[in-house]
Motif scaffolding. Sequence first.
Motif, short mmCIF file in Angstrom:
data_model
loop_
_atom_site.label_atom_id
_atom_site.label_comp_id
_atom_site.label_asym_id
_atom_site.label_seq_id
_atom_site.Cartn_x
_atom_site.Cartn_y
_atom_site.Cartn_z
N LEU A 90 0.86 -1.19 0.00
CA LEU A 90 0.00 0.00 0.00
C LEU A 90 0.89 1.23 0.00
CD1 LEU A 90 -3.05 0.63 2.40
CD2 LEU A 90 -1.48 2.44 1.75
N ALA A 91 0.65 2.13 -0.94
CA ALA A 91 1.36 3.41 -1.01
C ALA A 91 0.32 4.53 -1.15
CB ALA A 91 2.37 3.43 -2.15
N LEU A 92 0.78 5.77 -1.07
CA LEU A 92 -0.13 6.92 -1.06
C LEU A 92 0.17 7.86 -2.22
CD1 LEU A 92 0.19 7.83 2.74
CD2 LEU A 92 -1.60 6.41 1.68
N ARG A 93 -0.88 8.29 -2.89
CA ARG A 93 -0.77 9.38 -3.86
C ARG A 93 -1.38 10.61 -3.19
NH1 ARG A 93 -2.86 7.68 -9.43
NH2 ARG A 93 -4.87 7.68 -8.36
N VAL A 94 -0.57 11.65 -3.06
CA VAL A 94 -0.96 12.81 -2.26
C VAL A 94 -0.90 14.07 -3.12
CG1 VAL A 94 -0.50 14.14 -0.17
CG2 VAL A 94 0.02 11.68 -0.22
N ARG A 95 -1.99 14.82 -3.11
CA ARG A 95 -2.07 16.07 -3.85
C ARG A 95 -2.05 17.23 -2.85
NH1 ARG A 95 -3.55 17.40 -9.08
NH2 ARG A 95 -4.54 19.43 -9.41
N THR A 96 -1.21 18.22 -3.12
CA THR A 96 -1.04 19.34 -2.20
C THR A 96 -1.81 20.56 -2.69
OG1 THR A 96 0.89 20.28 -3.33
CG2 THR A 96 1.30 18.48 -1.78
N MET A 97 -1.79 21.61 -1.88
CA MET A 97 -2.52 22.83 -2.25
C MET A 97 -1.92 23.50 -3.48
SD MET A 97 -1.31 25.65 0.59
CE MET A 97 -2.13 26.95 -0.34
N GLU A 98 -0.64 23.20 -3.79
CA GLU A 98 -0.03 23.76 -5.00
C GLU A 98 -0.37 22.94 -6.24
OE1 GLU A 98 3.28 24.04 -1.73
OE2 GLU A 98 1.79 22.58 -2.40
N ALA A 99 -1.21 21.91 -6.07
CA ALA A 99 -1.61 20.99 -7.15
C ALA A 99 -0.46 20.08 -7.57
CB ALA A 99 -2.16 21.75 -8.36
N ASP A 100 0.54 19.90 -6.71
CA ASP A 100 1.58 18.91 -6.94
C ASP A 100 1.06 17.55 -6.49
OD1 ASP A 100 3.39 20.89 -7.78
OD2 ASP A 100 4.04 21.28 -5.73
N THR A 101 1.48 16.50 -7.18
CA THR A 101 1.07 15.15 -6.82
C THR A 101 2.30 14.32 -6.51
OG1 THR A 101 -0.85 15.31 -8.29
CG2 THR A 101 -0.23 13.12 -7.53
N TRP A 102 2.30 13.72 -5.31
CA TRP A 102 3.46 13.01 -4.80
C TRP A 102 3.12 11.56 -4.48
CZ3 TRP A 102 7.93 15.71 -4.93
CH2 TRP A 102 7.85 17.11 -4.95
N LEU A 103 4.11 10.71 -4.62
CA LEU A 103 4.03 9.34 -4.14
C LEU A 103 4.70 9.31 -2.77
CD1 LEU A 103 3.48 6.30 -4.45
CD2 LEU A 103 5.72 6.12 -5.58
N ALA A 104 3.89 9.14 -1.73
CA ALA A 104 4.39 9.07 -0.37
C ALA A 104 4.38 7.63 0.09
CB ALA A 104 3.54 9.94 0.57
N ASP A 105 5.47 7.19 0.73
CA ASP A 105 5.57 5.80 1.16
C ASP A 105 6.45 5.72 2.40
OD1 ASP A 105 5.70 3.08 1.47
OD2 ASP A 105 6.19 2.65 -0.62
N VAL A 106 5.81 5.61 3.57
CA VAL A 106 6.56 5.47 4.83
C VAL A 106 6.49 4.03 5.34
CG1 VAL A 106 6.25 7.89 5.47
CG2 VAL A 106 4.54 6.20 6.19
N GLY A 107 6.09 3.10 4.46
CA GLY A 107 5.88 1.72 4.88
C GLY A 107 6.60 0.68 4.06
#
Length: 269
Positions: free
Chosen positions: A109-126
């Motif tokens: 399981l990983a995360l796709r995260v969109r920020t207020m600047e409309a950037d999209t990141w792949l976040a993975d702390v696992g």
Amino acid sequence: MTSAQIDAYLHRLGSERPQRPTSDALRALHLSHLRTIPFENLSVHLGEEITLEEQRLLDKVTGARRGGFCYELNGAFGTLLAALGYQVELLAGRVYADEGRLGIPYDHLALRVRTMEADTWLADVGFGAHSHYPLDCAERGEQDDPGGRFQVVEAGPDAAGVRSGDLDVLWDGRPQYRLETRPRALGDFAAGAWWHSTSPTSHFTRSLVCSRLTEDGGRVTLSGRKLKTTVVDGAQESRELETDEEVLTAYRDLFGIELSRVPTVRNPD
């Protein structure tokens, strides 16, 4: 997620509450998470139930001050990020084995995260040892990170020449896992979590691990009774802990985990 739960989670991370859901704030939270909340599979060998429900995950991470594996860590982190105003989607992945074979569906399981600047990141702390910071989902070139050189690329065609639209995540040129781009719900990963915590062929049932990123960018890992420290230049030191007291002290002092007994590998029947 209540305001008190947000504060408790951020206190565990040693982080201030970000004023806005920015990319810089996401990067800081991601790094803090890797440094403070260990990647560990102790529940598998302590006979503890693993339940993929947001409240249970938060209770484990903030109340019990424990870590977990990907479903738990990214599940909890995604809950926190959504509460802080980020747009968060859960992505299903399949981890590459050494011979290049892909693992089971919902393997990761990983995360796709969109920020207020409309950037999209792949976040993975696992994922254990991996990138220290989120990866740019839209960038197809190499991305330098303190943990190595990473790349997010479109997966190649299947045997019939059809492209799925999946993404491969590479670390120093080697594929780590393949991600589907369709968003999933936390409950979708229950079968993968069950398999990894019960199957005799899962590496989580066959070994013990507790690992986190250190402040200097290295890593400290306790595998059973072997304590290994890796520094930034790749040099390693390891030693065997001889007594149960040493093991319990290492869990407490190095990972912030208080245990009443030493976990041992519980091989499934």
